[in-house]
Motif scaffolding. Structure first.
Motif, PDB file in Angstrom:
ATOM      1  N   ALA A 139      -4.974 -11.691  -0.266  1.00 47.23           N
ATOM      2  CA  ALA A 139      -5.800 -11.848  -1.471  1.00 47.23           C
ATOM      3  C   ALA A 139      -5.533 -10.765  -2.506  1.00 47.23           C
ATOM      4  CB  ALA A 139      -7.274 -11.841  -1.080  1.00 47.23           C
ATOM      5  N   ARG A 140      -5.203  -9.554  -2.064  1.00 44.90           N
ATOM      6  CA  ARG A 140      -5.010  -8.432  -2.966  1.00 44.90           C
ATOM      7  C   ARG A 140      -3.839  -7.584  -2.502  1.00 44.90           C
ATOM      8  NH1 ARG A 140      -9.443  -6.590  -5.939  1.00 44.90           N
ATOM      9  NH2 ARG A 140      -8.884  -4.433  -5.542  1.00 44.90           N
ATOM     10  N   ALA A 141      -3.316  -6.800  -3.414  1.00 45.62           N
ATOM     11  CA  ALA A 141      -2.284  -5.837  -3.056  1.00 45.62           C
ATOM     12  C   ALA A 141      -2.896  -4.730  -2.196  1.00 45.62           C
ATOM     13  CB  ALA A 141      -1.665  -5.233  -4.315  1.00 45.62           C
ATOM     14  N   PHE A 142      -2.050  -4.008  -1.515  1.00 44.66           N
ATOM     15  CA  PHE A 142      -2.460  -2.847  -0.731  1.00 44.66           C
ATOM     16  C   PHE A 142      -3.087  -1.827  -1.686  1.00 44.66           C
ATOM     17  CE2 PHE A 142      -1.596   1.240   1.367  1.00 44.66           C
ATOM     18  CZ  PHE A 142      -1.987   0.970   2.672  1.00 44.66           C
ATOM     19  N   GLY A 143      -4.226  -1.272  -1.315  1.00 42.74           N
ATOM     20  CA  GLY A 143      -4.943  -0.395  -2.226  1.00 42.74           C
ATOM     21  C   GLY A 143      -5.138   1.006  -1.699  1.00 42.74           C
ATOM     22  N   VAL A 144      -5.653   1.866  -2.563  1.00 42.93           N
ATOM     23  CA  VAL A 144      -5.917   3.251  -2.179  1.00 42.93           C
ATOM     24  C   VAL A 144      -6.869   3.298  -0.989  1.00 42.93           C
ATOM     25  CG1 VAL A 144      -6.939   5.431  -2.943  1.00 42.93           C
ATOM     26  CG2 VAL A 144      -5.462   4.141  -4.498  1.00 42.93           C
ATOM     27  N   GLY A 145      -7.850   2.409  -0.969  1.00 40.83           N
ATOM     28  CA  GLY A 145      -8.801   2.379   0.130  1.00 40.83           C
ATOM     29  C   GLY A 145      -8.198   1.966   1.456  1.00 40.83           C
ATOM     30  N   ASP A 146      -7.004   1.392   1.435  1.00 40.73           N
ATOM     31  CA  ASP A 146      -6.334   0.968   2.670  1.00 40.73           C
ATOM     32  C   ASP A 146      -5.501   2.072   3.295  1.00 40.73           C
ATOM     33  OD1 ASP A 146      -7.241  -1.722   2.399  1.00 40.73           O
ATOM     34  OD2 ASP A 146      -5.663  -2.080   0.915  1.00 40.73           O
ATOM     35  N   ILE A 147      -5.380   3.210   2.603  1.00 40.49           N
ATOM     36  CA  ILE A 147      -4.497   4.274   3.069  1.00 40.49           C
ATOM     37  C   ILE A 147      -5.202   5.121   4.119  1.00 40.49           C
ATOM     38  CG2 ILE A 147      -3.146   6.295   2.396  1.00 40.49           C
ATOM     39  CD1 ILE A 147      -3.025   5.107  -0.424  1.00 40.49           C
ATOM     40  N   ALA A 148      -4.651   5.127   5.304  1.00 42.00           N
ATOM     41  CA  ALA A 148      -5.224   5.936   6.370  1.00 42.00           C
ATOM     42  C   ALA A 148      -4.976   7.417   6.084  1.00 42.00           C
ATOM     43  CB  ALA A 148      -4.602   5.551   7.717  1.00 42.00           C
ATOM     44  N   GLY A 149      -6.020   8.211   6.190  1.00 40.08           N
ATOM     45  CA  GLY A 149      -5.868   9.649   6.029  1.00 40.08           C
ATOM     46  C   GLY A 149      -5.989  10.146   4.610  1.00 40.08           C
ATOM     47  N   ALA A 150      -6.139   9.238   3.636  1.00 37.59           N
ATOM     48  CA  ALA A 150      -6.261   9.691   2.246  1.00 37.59           C
ATOM     49  C   ALA A 150      -7.644  10.270   2.001  1.00 37.59           C
ATOM     50  CB  ALA A 150      -6.006   8.536   1.283  1.00 37.59           C
ATOM     51  N   LEU A 441      11.575  -5.213  -6.144  1.00 38.63           N
ATOM     52  CA  LEU A 441      10.369  -4.647  -5.548  1.00 38.63           C
ATOM     53  C   LEU A 441      10.695  -3.880  -4.274  1.00 38.63           C
ATOM     54  CD1 LEU A 441       7.772  -7.553  -5.927  1.00 38.63           C
ATOM     55  CD2 LEU A 441       7.981  -5.502  -7.335  1.00 38.63           C
ATOM     56  N   ARG A 442      11.575  -4.433  -3.463  1.00 42.85           N
ATOM     57  CA  ARG A 442      11.905  -3.780  -2.198  1.00 42.85           C
ATOM     58  C   ARG A 442      12.640  -2.468  -2.418  1.00 42.85           C
ATOM     59  NH1 ARG A 442      13.417  -9.691   0.375  1.00 42.85           N
ATOM     60  NH2 ARG A 442      11.240 -10.284   0.799  1.00 42.85           N
ATOM     61  N   THR A 443      13.483  -2.421  -3.445  1.00 42.94           N
ATOM     62  CA  THR A 443      14.142  -1.153  -3.777  1.00 42.94           C
ATOM     63  C   THR A 443      13.121  -0.115  -4.215  1.00 42.94           C
ATOM     64  OG1 THR A 443      16.196  -2.263  -4.431  1.00 42.94           O
ATOM     65  CG2 THR A 443      15.824  -0.060  -5.310  1.00 42.94           C
ATOM     66  N   ALA A 444      12.169  -0.541  -5.064  1.00 44.89           N
ATOM     67  CA  ALA A 444      11.168   0.392  -5.586  1.00 44.89           C
ATOM     68  C   ALA A 444      10.241   0.918  -4.499  1.00 44.89           C
ATOM     69  CB  ALA A 444      10.355  -0.282  -6.689  1.00 44.89           C
ATOM     70  N   LEU A 445       9.999   0.109  -3.465  1.00 39.57           N
ATOM     71  CA  LEU A 445       9.027   0.471  -2.442  1.00 39.57           C
ATOM     72  C   LEU A 445       9.657   1.001  -1.162  1.00 39.57           C
ATOM     73  CD1 LEU A 445       6.621  -2.585  -2.853  1.00 39.57           C
ATOM     74  CD2 LEU A 445       6.225  -0.242  -3.632  1.00 39.57           C
ATOM     75  N   ALA A 446      10.982   0.989  -1.087  1.00 38.12           N
ATOM     76  CA  ALA A 446      11.659   1.358   0.160  1.00 38.12           C
ATOM     77  C   ALA A 446      11.325   2.769   0.604  1.00 38.12           C
ATOM     78  CB  ALA A 446      13.171   1.194   0.002  1.00 38.12           C
ATOM     79  N   HIS A 447      11.228   3.692  -0.341  1.00 39.29           N
ATOM     80  CA  HIS A 447      10.997   5.098  -0.008  1.00 39.29           C
ATOM     81  C   HIS A 447       9.885   5.664  -0.884  1.00 39.29           C
ATOM     82  CE1 HIS A 447      14.592   4.599   2.319  1.00 39.29           C
ATOM     83  NE2 HIS A 447      15.322   4.406   1.248  1.00 39.29           N
ATOM     84  N   ALA A 448       8.758   4.973  -0.926  1.00 45.84           N
ATOM     85  CA  ALA A 448       7.639   5.406  -1.772  1.00 45.84           C
ATOM     86  C   ALA A 448       6.340   4.890  -1.176  1.00 45.84           C
ATOM     87  CB  ALA A 448       7.819   4.884  -3.201  1.00 45.84           C
ATOM     88  N   GLY A 449       5.261   5.551  -1.540  1.00 46.32           N
ATOM     89  CA  GLY A 449       3.944   5.103  -1.123  1.00 46.32           C
ATOM     90  C   GLY A 449       3.226   4.335  -2.216  1.00 46.32           C
ATOM     91  N   GLY A 450       3.935   4.086  -3.303  1.00 45.90           N
ATOM     92  CA  GLY A 450       3.355   3.327  -4.401  1.00 45.90           C
ATOM     93  C   GLY A 450       4.395   3.079  -5.467  1.00 45.90           C
ATOM     94  N   VAL A 451       4.075   2.206  -6.400  1.00 42.01           N
ATOM     95  CA  VAL A 451       4.975   1.913  -7.504  1.00 42.01           C
ATOM     96  C   VAL A 451       4.155   1.753  -8.779  1.00 42.01           C
ATOM     97  CG1 VAL A 451       4.930  -0.592  -7.087  1.00 42.01           C
ATOM     98  CG2 VAL A 451       6.833   0.415  -8.360  1.00 42.01           C
ATOM     99  N   ARG A 452       4.666   2.307  -9.860  1.00 40.42           N
ATOM    100  CA  ARG A 452       4.110   2.078 -11.191  1.00 40.42           C
ATOM    101  C   ARG A 452       5.005   1.065 -11.878  1.00 40.42           C
ATOM    102  NH1 ARG A 452       5.810   3.421 -16.216  1.00 40.42           N
ATOM    103  NH2 ARG A 452       4.293   3.813 -17.862  1.00 40.42           N
ATOM    104  N   ILE A 453       4.437  -0.033 -12.335  1.00 40.21           N
ATOM    105  CA  ILE A 453       5.207  -1.070 -13.016  1.00 40.21           C
ATOM    106  C   ILE A 453       5.064  -0.866 -14.519  1.00 40.21           C
ATOM    107  CG2 ILE A 453       5.518  -3.550 -13.349  1.00 40.21           C
ATOM    108  CD1 ILE A 453       4.374  -3.988 -10.590  1.00 40.21           C
ATOM    109  N   ARG A 494       3.533  -4.982   3.072  1.00 41.12           N
ATOM    110  CA  ARG A 494       4.615  -4.752   4.037  1.00 41.12           C
ATOM    111  C   ARG A 494       5.095  -3.298   3.994  1.00 41.12           C
ATOM    112  NH1 ARG A 494       7.141  -9.810   5.661  1.00 41.12           N
ATOM    113  NH2 ARG A 494       9.244  -8.956   5.720  1.00 41.12           N
ATOM    114  N   ASN A 495       4.989  -2.689   2.822  1.00 42.12           N
ATOM    115  CA  ASN A 495       5.425  -1.300   2.667  1.00 42.12           C
ATOM    116  C   ASN A 495       4.258  -0.314   2.648  1.00 42.12           C
ATOM    117  OD1 ASN A 495       8.543  -1.325   1.983  1.00 42.12           O
ATOM    118  ND2 ASN A 495       7.642  -3.077   0.930  1.00 42.12           N
ATOM    119  N   ARG A 496       3.024  -0.826   2.774  1.00 38.52           N
ATOM    120  CA  ARG A 496       1.816   0.000   2.719  1.00 38.52           C
ATOM    121  C   ARG A 496       1.860   0.915   1.492  1.00 38.52           C
ATOM    122  NH1 ARG A 496      -1.408  -0.631   6.672  1.00 38.52           N
ATOM    123  NH2 ARG A 496      -2.528   1.326   6.317  1.00 38.52           N
ATOM    124  N   ALA A 497       2.051   0.286   0.351  1.00 44.06           N
ATOM    125  CA  ALA A 497       2.234   1.013  -0.906  1.00 44.06           C
ATOM    126  C   ALA A 497       1.288   0.465  -1.963  1.00 44.06           C
ATOM    127  CB  ALA A 497       3.674   0.899  -1.387  1.00 44.06           C
TER     128      ALA A 497
END
Length: 699
Positions: A139-150, A441-453, A494-497
């Motif tokens: 239903a929604r993209a992965f969000g800040v509230g979904d981040i474990a340990g934040a 998208l996969r390139t942008a998220l491969a080595h990041a915890g988030g993406v700014r579009i 899938r990337n938890r981003a």
């Protein structure tokens, strides 16, 4: 309106071109018929006369009613999806990504709706003898509230990667400096480090260094590779001495502004020699070969493009691929294949550079997370690519031709903008099964915890300007926003981003609401959060569904705004508002901002109990920078990002949209301190402390 113009408008509407739109002042606008014709022609829909229009309308109708199963179907988890009519009374089978059956049955004669799985992901759908990929979205993209340990209210820093310094960097920031910066920011309590785009630029044309005008968004910029990470410090010293580069690198390192051509030549000289030395090791060569094989054809095309560009530039063909001999226009053609065989070593070198860049970015994200950041790097995704670049050459069927991405006149630029970029065509996205969009998208998220579009409005519509026309002579073309948001949601989970969308400028009234529903954070900037009386809105009233920030790379820093440095630059670049006394207006705005900083308590926290009627002088920027950081951090935003320039109270902004480098040194500024020590100074410490305190203490 003539009958022909009415038919033209009908064709435009069915083709996804908005004839009517509203500008930044909410005034209705209408696209003129000549502009409509130019846009439709570029989209492959002839419309010069009634016969052309009839043919184009018929083509669109046949595409809508076609019985062929598309390459990709996109649906909501647990929902249903409509199939083409020809698939009634046919057996279907659904398999997950491991090939295990999920569902099977037969569609009745009047049954076109197919129930989709409740678990998000990608499925293989077989209908009779046809098959396609079924993308099932949460239903929604992965969000800040979904981040474990934040932390419950995390914050981060934004940096231009090229601006970072470290001893021995040779004049350009790199992934090693990024690691050092991540450690330093994490020490101050930051959970995120937002970086400028690291897209592949033009290895043979280092004078083209804007990170937002890349050659490809599918690959990385090898100039960010630290040569010392290739063969070690000893090998690097040997190579430097062999090329007599020690003095050159030292001079470049201490320049206040990046000299891109010189620094790029020096770094590529080092990397090329290290490549020759490293690949003498048979194990490394085997590892590189295995890496290339795993990356696939798109990767090889990019490496070939870079080698071709070097070759043709050496033969006085400095333009994009359109300037090459015609036989090299087809990336799958025999001429390119022959070139790749005959120049295999050069192609391998550019593959090697990508390998190093991917490892460098991966190491930086690992360091950020290992240092305690819950999010780590937030990558940046440019809105388009150079039409003469690698992506446009490699994926010609997916991208626009004859049209440039831009923006209509708005509050930031009254003349409109033509960015000279291309991007995906709406029809190309669907024909390809969104292959290029997903790869990006996969390139942008491969080595990041988030993406700014960047310019996230492009998921819904883009202002496209026909080549040869002025920036005001464009039209909005609609994009399949629901499919694109669903695919974005899948990839983010899938990337938890997390996903941040730059939603500034002329934005439809319902767009920000749709982003919020999709779990995409908007962006709220201090300078633009104003009330009707031009006063600054209290941070408690800022959006809880948007990232909050003091400034962006395209607008004045806090110190630059307070001191009026941005007014000086705009006047110098010919961007001043005619008939407006900007200095007097800024004096009023300084009073307004200081009152807002006092009202929120940020000014008091920055330095005692200031008088809201007596703001600091324009030269006294430090207390304002500290207060502004704490003020924005009080917003109910899920995430706050403060640019390094504002944490350091620097007056100069990284980019001034519009002018050339001769008028403003865009993308050339370097930060004054090394990355490892960037936040150790008293101003940076005070700003970071103000942000951390506001985030931790706010209810």
């Amino acid at each position: 309106m003539s009958d022909l113009d009415a038919r033209l408008a009908e064709l435009a509407g069915q083709a996804g071109v908005d004839v009517h739109w509203r500008d930044a002042n909410d005034r209705p606008q209408e696209v003129a018929p000549p502009t409509l014709r130019a846009v439709l022609d570029a989209l492959g829909l002839p419309c010069a006369n009634e016969g052309d229009i009839d043919d184009s309308l018929d083509r669109l109708r046949r595409e809508r009613e076609g019985a062929q199963l598309p390459r990709l179907l996109v649906a909501d988890a647990g929902g249903s999806i409509a199939l083409p009519p020809a698939h009634a009374l046919r057996h279907y089978r659904m398999e997950d990504e491991q090939g295990s059956p999920v569902d099977e049955g037969t569609l009745a004669a009047d049954e076109r709706m197919l129930r989709v799985p409740a678990i998000p992901g990608y499925y293989r759908l077989l209908l009779g003898e046809d098959e396609c990929t079924l993308a099932v979205a949460p239903a929604r993209a992965f969000g800040v509230g979904d981040i474990a340990g934040a932390h419950s209210r995390p914050w981060g820093v934004a940096v231009q990667l090229s601006s970072l310094r470290r001893p021995g960097d040779g004049g350009i920031g790199d992934f090693t400096a990024l690691e050092q910066c991540a450690r330093a920011a994490a020490t101050r309590g930051a959970d995120a480090l937002a970086i400028s785009p690291v897209h592949a630029l033009f290895a043979a044309a280092p004078e083209r260094y804007s990170p937002y005008a890349p050659s490809s968004r599918l690959f990385l910029n090898p100039l960010y590779v630290d040569p010392g990470r290739v063969g070690g410090a000893s090998a690097l010293r040997t190579v430097i001495d062999a090329h007599n580069l020690r003095q050159e690198l030292a001079e470049l390192e201490w320049l206040e502004l990046i000299d891109w051509p010189r620094a790029a030549r020096a770094r590529m000289t080092l990397l090329r020699t290290l490549f020759e030395w490293s690949t003498a090791d048979s194990k490394l060569t085997q590892a590189l070969c295995a890496f290339r094989k795993a990356q696939g054809e798109a990767f090889e095309r990019h490496a070939r493009f870079e080698a071709l560009q070097v070759h043709f530039r050496a033969h006085d063909m400095p333009g994009g691929w359109q300037a090459w001999p015609a036989e090299y226009h087809d990336p799958a053609g025999p001429a390119v294949a022959t070139f790749a065989r005959e120049h295999s070593r050069e192609v391998a070198f550019h593959a090697f550079l990508q390998w190093l860049a991917m490892r460098g970015l991966e190491d930086a994200q690992h360091t950020a997370r290992a240092s305690g950041m819950a999010i780590g790097l937030i990558s940046d995704l440019a809105v388009g690519t150079d039409p003469g670049g690698s992506q446009a050459w490699s994926h010609q069927g997916e991208l626009l031709h004859g049209l440039s991405v831009g923006a209509p006149p708005d509050l930031l630029n009254r003349n409109g903008q033509d960015w000279g970029l291309t991007t995906f065509s709406p029809a190309g996205l669907k024909r390809s099964g969104y292959a290029g969009y997903l790869a990006m998208l996969r390139t942008a998220l491969a080595h990041a915890g988030g993406v700014r579009i960047d310019h996230v409005l492009g998921l819904k519509r883009l202002w496209l300007v026909p080549h040869g026309h002025g920036a005001t002579e464009g039209a909005y073309v609609r994009y399949p926003i629901e499919d694109m948001l669903r695919l974005l949601a899948i990839e983010s989970h899938r990337n938890r981003a997390i996903v941040i969308g730059e939603d500034l400028g002329t934005v439809p009234a319902d767009f920000r609401q749709r982003l919020g529903e999709a779990g995409v954070l908007g962006i709220r900037v201090l300078w633009f959060e104003r009330a009707a009386d031009r006063g600054f809105i209290a941070p408690k009233h800022w959006s809880p569904e948007a990232m909050a920030t003091t400034s962006t790379h395209d607008v004045a820093t806090v110190a630059g705004w307070w001191s009026g440095r941005d007014i000086e630059w705009r006047a110098r670049a010919g961007l001043a508002e005619p008939g407006v006394d900007e200095i007097a207006a800024r004096a009023l705005d300084r009073d307004r901002l200081w009152r807002a900083l006092c009202a929120s308590g940020a000014a008091q926290d920055a330095g005692g109990s200031p008088d809201e009627n007596r703001p600091p002088s324009p030269e006294d920027v430090t207390p304002v920078a500290i207060a502004a950081a704490g003020h924005v951090a009080r917003a109910p935003a899920p995430l706050v990002i403060v640019p390094a320039e504002d944490l350091l109270a620097l007056p100069e902004q990284p980019n001034l949209p519009g002018p050339t480098d001769a008028l403003h040194p865009n993308w050339r500024r370097r930060l004054p301190e090394s990355a490892a020590l960037l936040f150790d100074g008293p101003v940076a410490q005070a700003c970071c402390a103000a942000v951390a305190a506001a985030r931790n203490n706010a209810s």
